[in-house]
Write a protein that holds these residues in place. Structure first.
Motif, PDB file in Angstrom:
ATOM      1  N   PHE A 111       0.801  -1.227   0.000  1.00 42.09           N
ATOM      2  CA  PHE A 111       0.000   0.000   0.000  1.00 42.09           C
ATOM      3  C   PHE A 111       0.837   1.283   0.000  1.00 42.09           C
ATOM      4  O   PHE A 111       0.351   2.336   0.389  1.00 42.09           O
ATOM      5  N   LEU A 145       0.717   1.701  -5.450  1.00 40.35           N
ATOM      6  CA  LEU A 145      -0.693   1.773  -5.833  1.00 40.35           C
ATOM      7  C   LEU A 145      -0.867   2.493  -7.163  1.00 40.35           C
ATOM      8  O   LEU A 145      -1.823   2.216  -7.905  1.00 40.35           O
ATOM      9  N   LYS A 152      -4.802  -2.419  -5.175  1.00 42.65           N
ATOM     10  CA  LYS A 152      -5.381  -1.325  -5.958  1.00 42.65           C
ATOM     11  C   LYS A 152      -6.904  -1.339  -5.854  1.00 42.65           C
ATOM     12  O   LYS A 152      -7.548  -0.282  -5.754  1.00 42.65           O
ATOM     13  N   ASN A 164      -7.839  -0.054  -2.460  1.00 46.51           N
ATOM     14  CA  ASN A 164      -7.627   1.393  -2.422  1.00 46.51           C
ATOM     15  C   ASN A 164      -8.780   2.135  -3.096  1.00 46.51           C
ATOM     16  O   ASN A 164      -9.148   3.239  -2.684  1.00 46.51           O
TER      17      ASN A 164
END
Length: 291
Positions: free
Chosen positions: A66, A71, A85, A88
């Protein structure tokens, strides 16, 4: 923080840590258990493929995926990089998160009991931790100095990790499962009270274990482990380790002692998942923080 609007409960960041995984499954089946009036509570099953095969991860440790650079890097294509991803997008983007609080539920083979890992020393984080440690004296609170964080909890400013142990990988422990569940409800109730302005502002002292460094096992020139955690240190997480006391014992019985200059407090002692990371234990210093 002015108000908490969304809280994310995350489990199975590591697929063989069953406590958090099965709590998330339970909450998905009975969402009323985590519902509170003043904020929305989301659940996220972080690494379903690793859970299906009973492994910590498929290609790489999801909880090290992360970093903002990673990302935003389209060339990273491992399963965990792609999953990071996706997460996120669901909870983030990192730095502008759609959630105000993340609780990432983990378990450990080390004797960590109930541990809260803070992401920062913001007054909200310290007050939150102080309340939990006052409510449950067995709860320990840890903090690592700010670095470019790779952890899932770093998606938002107020990301916290709950570590419980000792629990073997791929195993459920009823006692620690229930203690973790009770702690989650206490946290949600605290956040609800925070929104309602009913948290009493009393001065207190928080015992904080501050990360200093990692210590690896003694190794030979080929990188092979040459000693084990000493039996006098095994399962003594959060207990003082003084200069001259044994840390390791070689396979032929020779003791290797701690050669530091001051007393430290090891945690994650002999964590099974850390063998591949070259970590025998993490060393912390114990200090008192006024809240």
């Amino acid at each position: 923080m002015n108000r908490i609007n969304r809280v994310a409960l995350v489990g199975a960041t590591h697929g063989n840590e069953f406590t958090g995984a099965y709590l998330i499954k339970k909450y998905e089946q009975y969402p009323h258990l985590i519902g509170r009036d003043s904020f929305e509570t989301l659940t996220l099953f972080a690494n379903p493929k690793a859970f299906e095969v009973g492994r910590r991860y498929i290609d790489k440790d999801l909880n090290r995926c992360f970093k903002i650079q990673d990302l935003e890097n389209p060339t990273l294509s491992s399963y965990e990089d792609i999953r990071a991803k996706d997460i996120n997008q669901i909870l983030g983007p990192k730095g502008k998160s759609q959630v105000d609080v993340i609780l990432d539920l983990h378990s450990t083979t080390a004797n960590m009991g109930l541990t809260i890992l803070l992401g920062n020393q913001h007054p909200f984080s310290l007050q939150f931790a102080a309340h939990l440690s006052l409510t449950y004296p067995e709860v320990k609170v840890c903090w690592a100095a700010p670095v470019q964080s790779t952890l899932l909890k770093s998606i938002c400013e107020f990301g916290f990790v709950i570590e419980v142990g000792p629990v073997a990988q791929g195993v459920l422990n009823a006692d620690l499962f229930q203690k973790t569940e009770k702690l989650v409800y206490t946290i949600l109730d605290y956040l609800e009270a925070y929104n309602q302005g009913s948290i009493s502002q009393t001065n207190s002292t928080l015992t904080l274990y501050e990360y200093v460094k990692d210590i690896d096992y003694p190794r030979n020139d080929l990188g092979e482990i040459q000693a084990m955690i000493h039996q006098k240190l095994q399962f003594r997480d959060y207990e003082p380790l003084n200069p001259g006391e044994p840390m390791f014992i070689t396979f032929d019985g020779k003791e290797i002692t701690y050669e530091g200059e001051s007393t430290v407090y090891p945690i994650f002692i002999n964590e099974a998942a850390y063998y591949e990371k070259g970590i025998a234990m993490c060393v912390t210093e114990k200090r008192q923080v006024s809240v």
